[in-house]
Design a protein around this motif. Structure first.
Motif, PDB file in Angstrom:
ATOM      1  N   CYS A 170      43.847  -2.426  22.630  1.00 14.08           N
ATOM      2  CA  CYS A 170      43.113  -2.794  21.425  1.00 14.08           C
ATOM      3  C   CYS A 170      41.609  -2.676  21.633  1.00 14.08           C
ATOM      4  CB  CYS A 170      43.443  -4.222  21.012  1.00 14.08           C
ATOM      5  SG  CYS A 170      45.120  -4.406  20.385  1.00 14.08           S
ATOM      6  N   LEU A 171      40.943  -2.092  20.649  1.00 11.64           N
ATOM      7  CA  LEU A 171      39.501  -1.935  20.638  1.00 11.64           C
ATOM      8  C   LEU A 171      38.961  -2.811  19.509  1.00 11.64           C
ATOM      9  CD1 LEU A 171      37.083  -0.174  21.753  1.00 11.64           C
ATOM     10  CD2 LEU A 171      37.476   1.263  19.757  1.00 11.64           C
ATOM     11  N   ARG A 172      38.090  -3.755  19.857  1.00  7.58           N
ATOM     12  CA  ARG A 172      37.513  -4.674  18.870  1.00  7.58           C
ATOM     13  C   ARG A 172      36.036  -4.309  18.676  1.00  7.58           C
ATOM     14  NH1 ARG A 172      39.327  -9.563  17.421  1.00  7.58           N
ATOM     15  NH2 ARG A 172      40.690  -9.572  19.237  1.00  7.58           N
TER      16      ARG A 172
ATOM     17  N   LYS B 167      33.115   5.535  25.898  1.00  6.20           N
ATOM     18  CA  LYS B 167      31.653   5.622  25.840  1.00  6.20           C
ATOM     19  C   LYS B 167      31.236   5.467  24.387  1.00  6.20           C
ATOM     20  CE  LYS B 167      30.999   7.319  30.141  1.00  6.20           C
ATOM     21  NZ  LYS B 167      31.447   6.361  31.068  1.00  6.20           N
ATOM     22  N   ALA B 168      30.175   4.696  24.155  1.00  4.30           N
ATOM     23  CA  ALA B 168      29.707   4.463  22.785  1.00  4.30           C
ATOM     24  C   ALA B 168      28.230   4.796  22.670  1.00  4.30           C
ATOM     25  CB  ALA B 168      29.958   3.016  22.388  1.00  4.30           C
ATOM     26  N   ILE B 169      27.862   5.315  21.503  1.00  7.19           N
ATOM     27  CA  ILE B 169      26.465   5.585  21.197  1.00  7.19           C
ATOM     28  C   ILE B 169      26.228   5.260  19.723  1.00  7.19           C
ATOM     29  CG2 ILE B 169      26.884   8.037  20.730  1.00  7.19           C
ATOM     30  CD1 ILE B 169      24.046   8.534  21.955  1.00  7.19           C
ATOM     31  N   TYR B 170      25.062   4.700  19.444  1.00  7.93           N
ATOM     32  CA  TYR B 170      24.688   4.361  18.071  1.00  7.93           C
ATOM     33  C   TYR B 170      23.511   5.248  17.677  1.00  7.93           C
ATOM     34  CZ  TYR B 170      23.317   1.568  14.025  1.00  7.93           C
ATOM     35  OH  TYR B 170      22.995   1.158  12.757  1.00  7.93           O
TER      36      TYR B 170
ATOM     37  N   VAL C 121      32.338  -2.444  26.196  1.00  3.65           N
ATOM     38  CA  VAL C 121      31.863  -1.072  26.215  1.00  3.65           C
ATOM     39  C   VAL C 121      30.374  -1.098  25.911  1.00  3.65           C
ATOM     40  CG1 VAL C 121      32.050   1.199  25.136  1.00  3.65           C
ATOM     41  CG2 VAL C 121      34.095  -0.205  25.434  1.00  3.65           C
ATOM     42  N   PRO C 122      29.508  -0.580  26.805  1.00  5.83           N
ATOM     43  CA  PRO C 122      28.072  -0.555  26.505  1.00  5.83           C
ATOM     44  C   PRO C 122      27.775   0.443  25.396  1.00  5.83           C
ATOM     45  CG  PRO C 122      28.523   0.561  28.574  1.00  5.83           C
ATOM     46  CD  PRO C 122      29.815  -0.024  28.108  1.00  5.83           C
TER      47      PRO C 122
END
Length: 140
Positions: free
Chosen positions: A65-67, A109-112, A134-135
């Motif tokens: 699960c990803l919250r 990996k996350a990017i905004y 996750v950063p």
């Protein structure tokens, strides 16, 4: 391959019957628009979050699960105003996606960038089930 939206702060309010649409001001909760698609290397989750800062977002992983959660402030509104139309939602949100086991959330990996949160999840080579955060990188 199926992605299941496990939970979210969904409150369906028809546009014609309530100011604030999709649960905005009327309920204090809202639901960001989300796209989920596959590529040759894995899964991409793209969330529309205009007007937010990456430090106001949190992504956590628990098993498959990803919250995704956070809060969008309403910093532009005048203190005394009467809305004629209100379609932009503010305040807290939370969305939980249950992903298939063939994707490795521990390597996400996350990017905004430009109001969109993009989370890339590679294909799994081995299973990981521990909880992690996750950063989020800031883009231009």
């Amino acid at each position: 391959m199926a992605v299941t939206k496990v939970s979210s702060t969904m409150h369906f309010i028809p546009r014609s019957s309530a100011v604030g649409g999709r649960g905005g001001a009327a309920s204090g909760r809202w639901i960001p628009n989300t796209d989920v698609y596959t590529t040759d290397t894995g899964l991409v989750i793209k969330v529309e979050l205009a007007g937010m800062k990456s430090e106001n977002l949190e992504i956590t992983v628990e098993g498959h699960c990803l919250r995704i959660s956070g809060s969008r402030p309403d910093v532009c509104r005048a203190h005394k105003c009467n809305f004629l139309v209100m379609e932009i939602s503010y305040g807290p949100f939370e969305s939980v996606l249950e992903l298939p086991s063939d994707y490795d959330l521990s390597q996400a990996k996350a990017i905004y960038v430009n109001g969109f949160l993009r989370i890339d999840v590679p294909v799994a080579h081995q299973l990981h089930t521990k909880s992690t955060k996750v950063p989020i990188a800031e883009g231009n």
